[in-house]
Write an enzyme that holds these catalytic residues in place. Structure first.
Site, PDB file in Angstrom:
ATOM      1  N   TYR A 141       0.825  -1.207   0.000  1.00  0.00           N
ATOM      2  CA  TYR A 141       0.000   0.000   0.000  1.00  0.00           C
ATOM      3  C   TYR A 141       0.867   1.268   0.000  1.00  0.00           C
ATOM      4  O   TYR A 141       0.427   2.320  -0.455  1.00  0.00           O
ATOM      5  CB  TYR A 141      -0.900   0.043   1.234  1.00  0.00           C
ATOM      6  CG  TYR A 141      -2.235  -0.656   1.068  1.00  0.00           C
ATOM      7  CD1 TYR A 141      -2.303  -2.005   0.754  1.00  0.00           C
ATOM      8  CD2 TYR A 141      -3.427   0.040   1.250  1.00  0.00           C
ATOM      9  CE1 TYR A 141      -3.522  -2.638   0.626  1.00  0.00           C
ATOM     10  CE2 TYR A 141      -4.655  -0.587   1.126  1.00  0.00           C
ATOM     11  CZ  TYR A 141      -4.696  -1.925   0.814  1.00  0.00           C
ATOM     12  OH  TYR A 141      -5.912  -2.540   0.697  1.00  0.00           O
ATOM     13  N   LYS A 192       3.085 -15.126   1.926  1.00  0.00           N
ATOM     14  CA  LYS A 192       3.357 -15.990   0.775  1.00  0.00           C
ATOM     15  C   LYS A 192       4.872 -16.165   0.696  1.00  0.00           C
ATOM     16  O   LYS A 192       5.527 -15.673  -0.222  1.00  0.00           O
ATOM     17  CB  LYS A 192       2.811 -15.350  -0.511  1.00  0.00           C
ATOM     18  CG  LYS A 192       1.297 -15.476  -0.661  1.00  0.00           C
ATOM     19  CD  LYS A 192       0.852 -16.843  -1.162  1.00  0.00           C
ATOM     20  CE  LYS A 192       1.197 -17.039  -2.627  1.00  0.00           C
ATOM     21  NZ  LYS A 192       0.817 -18.426  -3.069  1.00  0.00           N
ATOM     22  N   ASP A 225      -2.963 -17.871   0.621  1.00  0.00           N
ATOM     23  CA  ASP A 225      -4.006 -18.474  -0.227  1.00  0.00           C
ATOM     24  C   ASP A 225      -4.657 -19.648   0.486  1.00  0.00           C
ATOM     25  O   ASP A 225      -5.874 -19.835   0.441  1.00  0.00           O
ATOM     26  CB  ASP A 225      -3.444 -18.876  -1.604  1.00  0.00           C
ATOM     27  CG  ASP A 225      -2.225 -19.780  -1.535  1.00  0.00           C
ATOM     28  OD1 ASP A 225      -1.577 -19.850  -0.464  1.00  0.00           O
ATOM     29  OD2 ASP A 225      -1.915 -20.429  -2.552  1.00  0.00           O
ATOM     30  N   ASP A 249      -6.368  -7.034   3.965  1.00  0.00           N
ATOM     31  CA  ASP A 249      -7.512  -6.381   3.319  1.00  0.00           C
ATOM     32  C   ASP A 249      -8.439  -7.449   2.747  1.00  0.00           C
ATOM     33  O   ASP A 249      -9.654  -7.430   2.953  1.00  0.00           O
ATOM     34  CB  ASP A 249      -6.991  -5.451   2.206  1.00  0.00           C
ATOM     35  CG  ASP A 249      -8.130  -4.749   1.479  1.00  0.00           C
ATOM     36  OD1 ASP A 249      -9.043  -4.247   2.151  1.00  0.00           O
ATOM     37  OD2 ASP A 249      -8.100  -4.716   0.231  1.00  0.00           O
ATOM     38  N   ASP A 253     -12.218  -9.088   4.388  1.00  0.00           N
ATOM     39  CA  ASP A 253     -13.513  -9.074   3.680  1.00  0.00           C
ATOM     40  C   ASP A 253     -14.114 -10.472   3.667  1.00  0.00           C
ATOM     41  O   ASP A 253     -15.315 -10.655   3.848  1.00  0.00           O
ATOM     42  CB  ASP A 253     -13.345  -8.609   2.224  1.00  0.00           C
ATOM     43  CG  ASP A 253     -13.620  -7.117   2.046  1.00  0.00           C
ATOM     44  OD1 ASP A 253     -13.419  -6.362   3.021  1.00  0.00           O
ATOM     45  OD2 ASP A 253     -14.006  -6.705   0.940  1.00  0.00           O
TER      46      ASP A 253
END
Ligand code: IPM
Ligand code: MG
Length: 368
Positions: A141, A192, A225, A249, A253
């Protein structure tokens, strides 16, 4: 000096949902020995329209002297054409960065009354209580270099940088471990590391922090993932999930939706102890339903409850607000987003009023 709460309603449904949380603040001021000063200001598209900036310096200064900031939401199609660094979202990113709000707490809690609102089977989500701890001031970001460059041959190249330092990783890791100790004592750290060096460093630093100061907490590493998949397969395996800005983020959600509606999820963005915290619902500005008195104000009311707990050190009032929300849901009142058969659909303002009257009963019960 009286503690100050700054309210930044923002765009879309922001003003409507924040107005309901403000009713709850008003109730607490009138009835529960909660003495604070309230100031209002603008953020996002509204601020851009008024000040030419999505977060004015004067607003930022107001926020710096507050105990807590309660925000609605930012963004909307109206500002689609605005230059990149003046978009409504840029105001939100700026306040996070300027106030050093590096720790974003996003609890995903399934209220019993809403078990059926989830798109997952009730037996999978019943009793769910996860806390996502998202790093909020670093990563892709904010990483440099970033930009879009013209390669001159009809091609352009867009790029961003994912970057984390050891101190940033350990600082957010410590928040997660400390919170896990007050919950079920388990942390799942997600990155990751199989494809990113920043993820490799994340895993090594979290492992080292755990060994040096938190070996009483159980720690598990998971690829981001896989975490996305496990959240759908068996979410109750998680207690605290700690992850970077971008994965946080996305995963938050997803976790939010496990609870039935994005309209239910609060968040707290915290800095070092004693510094102001920012409280906002996880959901966006929902321009499609803005101005229709239809939005669900509960995520904002629950964000206020987090402010009471973390910034005003009034856990007693936070407990009351959460109990009132639970009572309202148990009574069958629902905004459209969480509506189900046999329940009563209410508007945004009716929901806020229902929480205030439930507070009356919660307080009466407490006194009895
Ligand atoms: C969030 C939002 C923001 C983010 C946007 C509005 C900039 O999606 O708080 O999750 O990406 O962080
Ligand atoms: Mg988001």
């Amino acid at each position: 000096m009286t503690d100050k709460l700054v309210i930044l309603p923002g765009d879309g449904i922001g003003p409507e949902i924040v107005a309901e949380a403000a009713k709850v603040v008003g109730w607490l001021k009138d009835n529960a020995d909660f003495d604070i000063e309230i100031e209002h200001d603008l953020i996002g598209g509204q601020a851009y329209d008024e000040y030419g900036e999505p977060l004015a310096d004067s607003t930022l200064e107001k926020c710096r002297s507050a105990k807590a900031i309660l925000m609605g939401s930012v963004g909307g199609p109206k500002w689609d054409g605005v230059e990149y660094n003046k978009r409504p979202e840029a105001g939100l990113l700026r306040i996070r960065k300027e106030l050093n709000l590096f720790a974003n707490l996003r609890p995903a809690l399934v209220f019993d009354a809403l078990v059926d609102a989830s798109s997952l089977k009730p037996e999978i989500v019943k009793g769910l209580d996860i806390l996502i701890v998202r790093e909020l001031t670093g990563g892709v970001y904010f990483g440099e270099p970033r930009g879009i460059e013209d390669l001159g041959n009809g091609e352009r190249r867009g790029y961003n940088t994912q970057v984390y330092t050891t101190s940033e990783i350990k600082r957010i890791g410590a928040v997660a471990f400390d919170l896990a100790r007050k919950r079920s004592n388990k942390v799942t750290s997600c990155e990751k590391c199989n494809v990113m060096e920043s993820g490799m460093l994340w895993r090594e630093d979290i492992t080292a922090l755990h060994a040096s100061a938190y070996d009483d907490v159980s720690l598990e590493h998971m690829l981001a993932d896989n975490c996305a998949m496990q959240l759908l397969r068996n979410p109750s395996q998680f207690d605290v999930i700690v992850t970077d800005n971008l994965f946080g983020d996305i995963l938050s959600d997803e976790a939010a939706m496990l609870t039935g509606s994005l309209g239910m999820l609060p968040s707290a963005s915290l800095s070092e102890p004693g510094q102001p915290g920012l409280y906002e619902p996880v959901h966006g500005s929902a321009p499609d339903i803005a101005g229709q008195n239809k939005a669900n104000p509960l995520a904002t009311i629950l964000s206020l409850s987090m402010a009471l707990r973390y910034s005003f050190e009034r856990g007693d009032l936070a407990d009351m607000v959460e109990a009132a929300v639970k009572d309202v849901l148990d009574s069958g009142k629902r905004t459209g987003d969480i509506m189900s058969e046999g329940c009563t659909e209410v508007s945004c303002s009716e929901m806020g009023e229902a929480v205030c009257s439930a507070l009356e009963s919660v307080q009466a019960e407490k006194a009895a």
